[in-house]
Design a protein around this motif. Structure first.
Motif, short mmCIF file in Angstrom:
data_model
loop_
_atom_site.label_atom_id
_atom_site.label_comp_id
_atom_site.label_asym_id
_atom_site.label_seq_id
_atom_site.Cartn_x
_atom_site.Cartn_y
_atom_site.Cartn_z
N UNK A 1 0.82 -1.21 0.00
CA UNK A 1 0.00 0.00 0.00
C UNK A 1 0.86 1.26 0.00
N UNK A 2 2.05 1.18 0.57
CA UNK A 2 2.97 2.32 0.53
C UNK A 2 3.29 2.67 -0.91
N UNK A 3 3.62 1.66 -1.71
CA UNK A 3 3.91 1.89 -3.12
C UNK A 3 2.71 2.48 -3.84
N UNK A 4 1.54 1.89 -3.59
CA UNK A 4 0.32 2.37 -4.27
C UNK A 4 0.04 3.82 -3.90
N UNK A 5 0.19 4.17 -2.63
CA UNK A 5 -0.07 5.54 -2.18
C UNK A 5 0.87 6.52 -2.86
N UNK A 6 2.11 6.14 -3.04
CA UNK A 6 3.06 7.01 -3.71
C UNK A 6 2.73 7.15 -5.20
#
Length: 173
Positions: free
Chosen positions: A127-132
């Motif tokens: 989710x960190x990647x997706x949020x970025x």
């Protein structure tokens, strides 16, 4: 044509006239105007992802790669022009035929990030990647939507590069 008239007001006849092709030729390749837009979107996404992949081996450090990715993302959107904004906005609609392509592109971008950045001592929640990725997308839409000045776009590149690097490659102590 899509940019000039808007998605809703563009007709197949408009596309036929702009492309100077016959109705028969058009329907040989496309069922409707959305399939045309879908083809343009798929091509744009594939080209951008290919650039990201190519940069993976060219950039030295993970930080340099992330900086190059952000620069490439915004430069690509600027180079392609207003059609990118129209397609991005359309792809955000859950019921759009472009939405599944956007989701696949996000998953592929996450895969590229994981492949390049994760190792024995560095693992991130997907989710960190997706949020970025969402942050990049939102910034692009906002800047393209108001035809931001080049200086604003350069500032956004710097800020978003720093954000990705700080989030994904924090200094080790």
């Amino acid at each position: 044509m899509f940019v000039r008239k808007g998605l809703a007001d563009t007709t197949v006849n408009d596309l036929l006239d702009a492309a100077k092709v016959s109705r028969r030729t058009f329907y040989k390749y496309f069922a409707n105007k959305m399939e045309v837009l879908e083809g343009i979107y798929q091509t744009a996404v594939l080209l951008l992802l290919a650039r990201f992949r190519d940069m993976q081996s060219a950039a030295g450090s993970p930080q340099a790669w992330l900086h190059s990715m952000v620069t490439c993302f915004f430069d690509y959107h600027l180079a392609v022009g207003p059609i990118i904004r129209l397609m991005q906005e359309e792809a955000l609609r859950a019921d759009s035929p472009l939405a599944p392509h956007r989701q696949r592109a996000h998953l592929e971008m996450v895969s590229l990030l994981v492949e390049r950045l994760e190792g024995a001592n560095r693992v991130h929640d997907p989710l960190t990647y997706r949020a970025l990725i969402w942050a990049l997308e939102a910034a692009s839409l906002e800047l393209l939507g108001r035809s931001a000045a080049r200086v604003e776009i350069e500032h956004a590149k710097a800020v978003l590069s720093d954000l990705l690097i700080a989030s994904l490659c924090p200094p080790t102590t």
